[in-house]
Design an enzyme around this catalytic site. Sequence first.
Site, PDB file in Angstrom:
ATOM      1  N   ASP A   7       0.852  -1.189   0.000  1.00  0.00           N
ATOM      2  CA  ASP A   7       0.000   0.000   0.000  1.00  0.00           C
ATOM      3  C   ASP A   7       0.888   1.239   0.000  1.00  0.00           C
ATOM      4  OD1 ASP A   7      -2.569   1.303   0.058  1.00  0.00           O
ATOM      5  OD2 ASP A   7      -2.152   1.849   2.131  1.00  0.00           O
ATOM      6  N   GLU A   9       0.701   5.799   0.336  1.00  0.00           N
ATOM      7  CA  GLU A   9      -0.029   7.049   0.535  1.00  0.00           C
ATOM      8  C   GLU A   9       0.670   8.098  -0.317  1.00  0.00           C
ATOM      9  OE1 GLU A   9      -2.836   7.105   1.947  1.00  0.00           O
ATOM     10  OE2 GLU A   9      -2.766   5.212   3.059  1.00  0.00           O
ATOM     11  N   HIS A 152      -6.175   6.636   7.190  1.00  0.00           N
ATOM     12  CA  HIS A 152      -5.594   5.733   6.208  1.00  0.00           C
ATOM     13  C   HIS A 152      -4.073   5.769   6.352  1.00  0.00           C
ATOM     14  CE1 HIS A 152      -9.080   4.871   3.439  1.00  0.00           C
ATOM     15  NE2 HIS A 152      -9.574   5.805   4.225  1.00  0.00           N
TER      16      HIS A 152
END
Length: 240
Positions: A7, A9, A152
Amino acid sequence: MRQIILDTETTGLSPAEGHRIIEFAGLEMLNRKLTGRSLHLYMHPEREIDPDAERVHGISLDFLADKPKFRQVAEQIVDFIGDAELIIHNAPFDVGFLNAEFERLGIAPVKVLCAGVVDTLAMARDTFPGKRNSLDALCDRFEIDRSNRTLHGALIDCELLSEVYLALTRGQESLMMDLDDDGASGGLVGLAFEKKPLVVLKASEAELALHADYLDALDKAVKGACLWRGYEAPAAEGGA
């Protein structure tokens, strides 16, 4: 198979608009089990962070002030994901950003570096069409604890995604599938099930009489023989 739950960001939504990766997280999985090996990095993006993006992940430019640039950690990322299959929720987003960062440095794209990409969002949409399939929604659907996810963050999202991926690809956690090799590691192989004869219950005389009365009533209602008489006739003839 070596897999990486991955993942990122970012400063915004589109690498084509110059947005950059500011956080990278990856968890290594071998044979469907996390190995404990991970890579978690913050990077200074060399640009501003969109306010909307910052509200989602909570990472500020001030926090990133002393963090390395992507070019300084690119080799670590390439070494970590190389030859692995990547498991990503909404893979086109993260792969697009990684490819943009790699292209700036003359590094081969993800499809060359890695063994493949699994998009769990696409899998979820196939499995649950018409339903919400965000990571939060899938955690709720599979009863995965996400109480620690207030914002998140790449690392916590990877941890949750690993559980979602296993649930999506196995349906549910099964004790049979997790038995040690010295036990019945083959799942259902080797288990014997008793096959019992089918029990047939015949109608009693009283039940047969009630059934006959019901058919007579149907005959009267339709002023002739009801459809059921056609099914009974062959049986009666065969038994004569």
